[in-house]
Design an enzyme around this catalytic site. Structure first.
Site, PDB file in Angstrom:
ATOM      1  N   LYS A 111       0.803  -1.260   0.024  1.00  0.00           N
ATOM      2  CA  LYS A 111       0.059  -0.188   0.181  1.00  0.00           C
ATOM      3  C   LYS A 111       0.850   1.153   0.002  1.00  0.00           C
ATOM      4  O   LYS A 111       0.602   2.201  -0.595  1.00  0.00           O
ATOM      5  CB  LYS A 111      -1.015  -0.212   1.194  1.00  0.00           C
ATOM      6  CG  LYS A 111      -2.224  -1.056   0.974  1.00  0.00           C
ATOM      7  CD  LYS A 111      -3.251  -0.872   2.191  1.00  0.00           C
ATOM      8  CE  LYS A 111      -4.266  -2.016   1.752  1.00  0.00           C
ATOM      9  NZ  LYS A 111      -5.467  -2.089   2.592  1.00  0.00           N
ATOM     10  N   LYS A 192      -5.290  -9.439  -6.487  1.00  0.00           N
ATOM     11  CA  LYS A 192      -6.438 -10.013  -5.726  1.00  0.00           C
ATOM     12  C   LYS A 192      -7.542  -8.787  -6.038  1.00  0.00           C
ATOM     13  O   LYS A 192      -7.180  -7.940  -6.435  1.00  0.00           O
ATOM     14  CB  LYS A 192      -6.237 -10.139  -4.319  1.00  0.00           C
ATOM     15  CG  LYS A 192      -6.014  -9.205  -3.632  1.00  0.00           C
ATOM     16  CD  LYS A 192      -6.353  -9.152  -1.932  1.00  0.00           C
ATOM     17  CE  LYS A 192      -6.366  -7.700  -1.219  1.00  0.00           C
ATOM     18  NZ  LYS A 192      -7.166  -7.693  -0.235  1.00  0.00           N
ATOM     19  N   LYS A 195     -11.207  -3.656  -2.942  1.00  0.00           N
ATOM     20  CA  LYS A 195     -12.470  -2.767  -2.771  1.00  0.00           C
ATOM     21  C   LYS A 195     -11.512  -1.417  -3.295  1.00  0.00           C
ATOM     22  O   LYS A 195     -12.296  -0.583  -3.744  1.00  0.00           O
ATOM     23  CB  LYS A 195     -12.710  -2.655  -1.337  1.00  0.00           C
ATOM     24  CG  LYS A 195     -13.826  -3.567  -0.978  1.00  0.00           C
ATOM     25  CD  LYS A 195     -14.292  -3.135   0.201  1.00  0.00           C
ATOM     26  CE  LYS A 195     -14.284  -3.707   1.419  1.00  0.00           C
ATOM     27  NZ  LYS A 195     -13.108  -3.667   2.555  1.00  0.00           N
TER      28      LYS A 195
HETATM   29  P1  ATP Z   1      -8.750  -2.876   0.427  1.00  0.00           P
HETATM   30  O1  ATP Z   1      -8.823  -3.150  -1.151  1.00  0.00           O
HETATM   31  O2  ATP Z   1      -9.525  -1.631   0.950  1.00  0.00           O
HETATM   32  O3  ATP Z   1      -7.948  -3.350   1.079  1.00  0.00           O
HETATM   33  P2  ATP Z   1     -10.175  -5.538   0.508  1.00  0.00           P
HETATM   34  O4  ATP Z   1     -11.234  -5.494  -0.619  1.00  0.00           O
HETATM   35  O5  ATP Z   1      -8.884  -6.201   0.459  1.00  0.00           O
HETATM   36  O6  ATP Z   1      -9.988  -3.883   0.856  1.00  0.00           O
HETATM   37  P3  ATP Z   1     -10.893  -5.637   3.271  1.00  0.00           P
HETATM   38  O7  ATP Z   1     -11.954  -4.905   4.028  1.00  0.00           O
HETATM   39  O8  ATP Z   1      -9.406  -5.429   3.562  1.00  0.00           O
HETATM   40  O9  ATP Z   1     -11.307  -5.898   1.833  1.00  0.00           O
HETATM   41  O10 ATP Z   1     -11.070  -7.263   3.720  1.00  0.00           O
HETATM   42  C1  ATP Z   1     -12.444  -7.880   4.195  1.00  0.00           C
HETATM   43  C2  ATP Z   1     -12.309  -9.386   4.376  1.00  0.00           C
HETATM   44  O11 ATP Z   1     -12.210  -9.865   2.905  1.00  0.00           O
HETATM   45  C3  ATP Z   1     -10.756  -9.916   4.461  1.00  0.00           C
HETATM   46  O12 ATP Z   1     -11.116 -11.228   5.509  1.00  0.00           O
HETATM   47  C4  ATP Z   1      -9.990 -10.313   3.477  1.00  0.00           C
HETATM   48  O13 ATP Z   1      -9.135 -11.318   3.767  1.00  0.00           O
HETATM   49  C5  ATP Z   1     -11.109 -10.673   2.456  1.00  0.00           C
HETATM   50  N1  ATP Z   1     -10.875 -10.576   1.282  1.00  0.00           N
HETATM   51  C6  ATP Z   1     -10.598  -9.404   0.629  1.00  0.00           C
HETATM   52  N2  ATP Z   1     -10.268  -9.419  -0.784  1.00  0.00           N
HETATM   53  C7  ATP Z   1     -10.348 -10.788  -1.032  1.00  0.00           C
HETATM   54  C8  ATP Z   1     -10.021 -11.540  -2.181  1.00  0.00           C
HETATM   55  N3  ATP Z   1      -9.708 -11.222  -3.382  1.00  0.00           N
HETATM   56  N4  ATP Z   1     -10.363 -12.737  -2.089  1.00  0.00           N
HETATM   57  C9  ATP Z   1     -10.831 -13.404  -1.002  1.00  0.00           C
HETATM   58  N5  ATP Z   1     -10.948 -12.762   0.065  1.00  0.00           N
HETATM   59  C10 ATP Z   1     -10.811 -11.468   0.206  1.00  0.00           C
END
Ligand code: ATP
Ligand code: LTN
Length: 326
Positions: A111, A192, A195
């Protein structure tokens, strides 16, 4: 009953990765465990946010979590910023973790490399996450695969605190689902689904309309050898579709792969499975969306239940570390 705790950031649209990697497991655990789930709005502040957008995202995420199946009568659901013990314990955690440990976190490297303003909070993020988890005497933390290192550092912090000051915290374990733990971007299957990344064609939102889901899955990047088998290294695009279909139908990617010989058929069935999975969530969300006051009431109730647990743990930790009782 064993306790589960997990958190999610109100950092943007909830997507299929969040649902399959984490939330399905959250919902399942609430039947057999004492479950505590938190919208980690303080963590979202580690990257710059517009205040109005953060407020809207937070309320919307609470409604989405309920729409996905979290039942505020069965689990505790609350906002991190409504429970001040999280910030208070985070300081003790910052003073227990080392600079070197924080410096090795891959999420920080990732990040900080992609953002212009790097806050101090982005660096100490894992200390606040450790506080979240340890405040609730958590046994299990259901998360996606990307969170392994964060749970590992939480365990290290808990063990160090316990060995320095005597038994204080339960040392938690992660729970990662057999399929769906790492859903990749449909256009860039080497990274991955996320969000906060802007990759609209590669991300499927939980609220996405059905035509758009079909289009995005049909256009998902695959490869040219035409063979359907699960191999995340050599065939990341196809393997990602197999993971999505498997997680959406409670199967395994290897099992799902045996039923297909053409990419087109795999894509059609994956799109249908995703649409069916999301349909009831979307209907429920539209109902909840019309009554924000009710969501706020539920969150308030959640934070007062959370504080009954977190205040006891914080006091125990403050006493053990040598702070004078107030
Ligand atoms: P950001 O992009 O803002 O970091 P994010 O989409 O990675 O957000 P988080 O709020 O960080 O989402 O994660 C919430 C949950 O979703 C966590 O348990 C994380 O491991 C899971 N998660 C996030 N992205 C994935 C993905 N691509 N596949 C499976 N699990 C995911
Ligand atoms: N870092 C996590 C969000 C998070 C979390 C937690 C997850 C904050 N506190 C406690 C599990 C338990 C993420 O980015 N997904």
């Amino acid at each position: 009953m064993a306790r589960v705790f997990s958190g999610i950031q109100p950092s943007g649209e909830l997507h299929l990765g969040n649902l399959l990697g984490a939330l399905v497991n959250w919902v399942n655990h609430q039947k057999s465990h004492d479950a505590v789930y938190c919208i980690v709005d303080l963590h979202a502040l580690t990257l710059p946010k517009r205040p109005e957008e953060l407020r809207e995202n937070s309320l919307k995420l609470a409604q989405l979590l309920i729409a996905v199946g979290l039942d505020p009568d069965k689990s505790i659901l609350f906002m991190q910023s409504h429970v001040p013990e999280h910030s208070q314990l985070a300081w003790l955690m910052e003073c227990t973790v080392s600079f070197g440990e924080l410096n090795r976190m891959t999420a920080f490297k990732d990040k900080s490399g992609r953002n212009e303003f790097i806050s101090g909070g982005l660096f100490t993020y894992p200390a606040l996450q450790a506080a979240d988890i340890l405040l609730y005497d958590t046994d299990l933390v259901p998360v996606g695969d990307d969170q392994r290192q964060h749970i590992e550092i939480t365990r290290d912090i808990a063990e160090r605190f316990n060995s320095r000051f005597g038994n204080t915290f339960v040392v938690p374990k992660h729970v990662i689902p057999p399929a769906g733990a790492r859903i990749m971007d449909l256009q860039h299957p080497d990274r991955k689904m996320s969000k906060s990344e802007t990759s609209p064609a590669g991300t499927i939102s939980v609220l996405e309309d059905h035509d758009s889901i079909t289009k995005k899955i049909k256009r998902a990047v695959t490869d040219s050898d035409g063979e359907i088998r699960f191999d995340s290294n050599l065939k990341p695009g196809v393997s990602n579709l197999l993971s999505i279909l498997a997680a959406a139908t409670s199967s395994t990617p290897e099992e799902v792969a045996t039923g297909y010989s053409r990419y087109g058929d795999l894509k059609i069935d994956t799109a249908e499975a995703v649409i069916e999975l999301l349909r009831p969530i979307q209907v429920k969300f539209r109902e909840l969306e019309s009554d924000p006051a009710e969501t706020n009431r539920l969150l308030k109730l959640g934070s007062s239940k959370a504080r009954e647990i977190s205040s006891v743990t914080l006091e125990r930790a403050m006493t053990k570390i040598g702070l004078l009782n107030a």
